[in-house]
Motif scaffolding. Structure first.
Motif, mmCIF file in Angstrom:
data_model
loop_
_atom_site.group_PDB
_atom_site.id
_atom_site.type_symbol
_atom_site.label_atom_id
_atom_site.label_comp_id
_atom_site.label_asym_id
_atom_site.label_seq_id
_atom_site.Cartn_x
_atom_site.Cartn_y
_atom_site.Cartn_z
ATOM 1 N N TRP A 2 0.799 -1.382 0.194
ATOM 2 C CA TRP A 2 0.137 -0.065 0.283
ATOM 3 C C TRP A 2 0.742 1.273 0.328
ATOM 4 N N MET A 3 1.733 0.726 0.277
ATOM 5 C CA MET A 3 2.924 2.485 0.579
ATOM 6 C C MET A 3 3.506 2.602 -1.028
ATOM 7 N N VAL A 4 3.241 1.709 -1.360
ATOM 8 C CA VAL A 4 4.226 2.740 -2.524
ATOM 9 C C VAL A 4 3.623 1.632 -3.727
ATOM 10 N N GLN A 5 2.496 2.570 -4.797
ATOM 11 C CA GLN A 5 1.856 1.187 -6.014
ATOM 12 C C GLN A 5 2.711 0.614 -6.968
ATOM 13 N N ASP A 6 3.592 -0.176 -7.986
ATOM 14 C CA ASP A 6 3.932 -0.004 -8.916
ATOM 15 C C ASP A 6 2.866 -1.056 -10.335
ATOM 16 N N GLU A 7 2.740 0.710 -10.849
ATOM 17 C CA GLU A 7 1.825 1.275 -11.266
ATOM 18 C C GLU A 7 1.459 0.071 -13.084
ATOM 19 N N THR A 8 3.212 0.304 -12.799
ATOM 20 C CA THR A 8 3.300 -1.530 -14.217
ATOM 21 C C THR A 8 2.979 -2.560 -13.815
ATOM 22 N N GLN A 9 2.887 -2.939 -12.703
ATOM 23 C CA GLN A 9 2.218 -3.958 -11.755
ATOM 24 C C GLN A 9 0.545 -4.473 -12.437
ATOM 25 N N GLY A 10 0.159 -2.944 -12.368
ATOM 26 C CA GLY A 10 -0.957 -3.564 -12.526
ATOM 27 C C GLY A 10 -1.429 -2.981 -11.195
ATOM 28 N N SER A 12 -5.860 -3.561 -8.258
ATOM 29 C CA SER A 12 -7.085 -3.375 -8.086
ATOM 30 C C SER A 12 -7.242 -0.919 -7.863
ATOM 31 N N PHE A 13 -9.117 -0.633 -7.662
ATOM 32 C CA PHE A 13 -8.943 -0.228 -7.248
ATOM 33 C C PHE A 13 -7.995 0.327 -6.339
ATOM 34 N N ALA A 14 -8.360 -0.617 -4.777
ATOM 35 C CA ALA A 14 -8.684 -0.137 -3.332
ATOM 36 C C ALA A 14 -7.003 0.051 -3.399
ATOM 37 N N SER A 15 -6.055 -0.641 -3.994
ATOM 38 C CA SER A 15 -4.786 -1.035 -3.948
ATOM 39 C C SER A 15 -4.264 0.727 -4.442
ATOM 40 N N TYR A 16 -5.026 1.229 -5.624
ATOM 41 C CA TYR A 16 -4.316 2.943 -6.351
ATOM 42 C C TYR A 16 -4.511 3.766 -4.911
ATOM 43 N N TYR A 17 -6.236 3.641 -4.548
ATOM 44 C CA TYR A 17 -6.426 4.102 -3.579
ATOM 45 C C TYR A 17 -5.783 4.001 -2.464
ATOM 46 N N GLU A 18 -5.455 3.198 -1.963
ATOM 47 C CA GLU A 18 -4.195 3.191 -0.548
ATOM 48 C C GLU A 18 -3.147 4.173 -1.138
#
Length: 85
Positions: A2-10, A12-18
């Motif tokens: 949840w701290m740093v979402q890697d956009e290249t990995q795809g 969920s909406f929840a993970s991007y929100y967090e």
């Protein structure tokens, strides 16, 4: 995760929100402390600031009981100290 979402990995909406909450919180602390408590060089991105804080938090589990703002300030001060006058 949840701290740093890697956009290249795809993700969920929840993970991007967090991830956005994490980055936004850091951005607020950075806006207040930059130039006073720490000195971030020109060109450092919000994502890089988040990576600095995430690395610090992961490296210091003994400090997880501290306020979130203190963790951000400590991480940024260690990474980007202001020059001594």
């Amino acid at each position: 995760r949840w701290m740093v979402q890697d956009e290249t990995q795809g993700g969920s909406f929840a993970s991007y929100y967090e991830s956005g909450l994490f980055r936004g919180y850091i951005g607020g602390v950075v806006d207040v402390g930059d130039g006073i408590l720490f000195c971030i060089p020109t060109g450092v991105t919000w994502g890089q600031n988040a990576a600095v804080v995430a690395k610090y938090i992961k490296a210091h589990p003994e400090k997880w009981n501290q306020d979130a703002s203190a963790l951000v300030v400590n991480a940024m001060t260690k990474a980007f100290p202001c020059p001594k006058n």
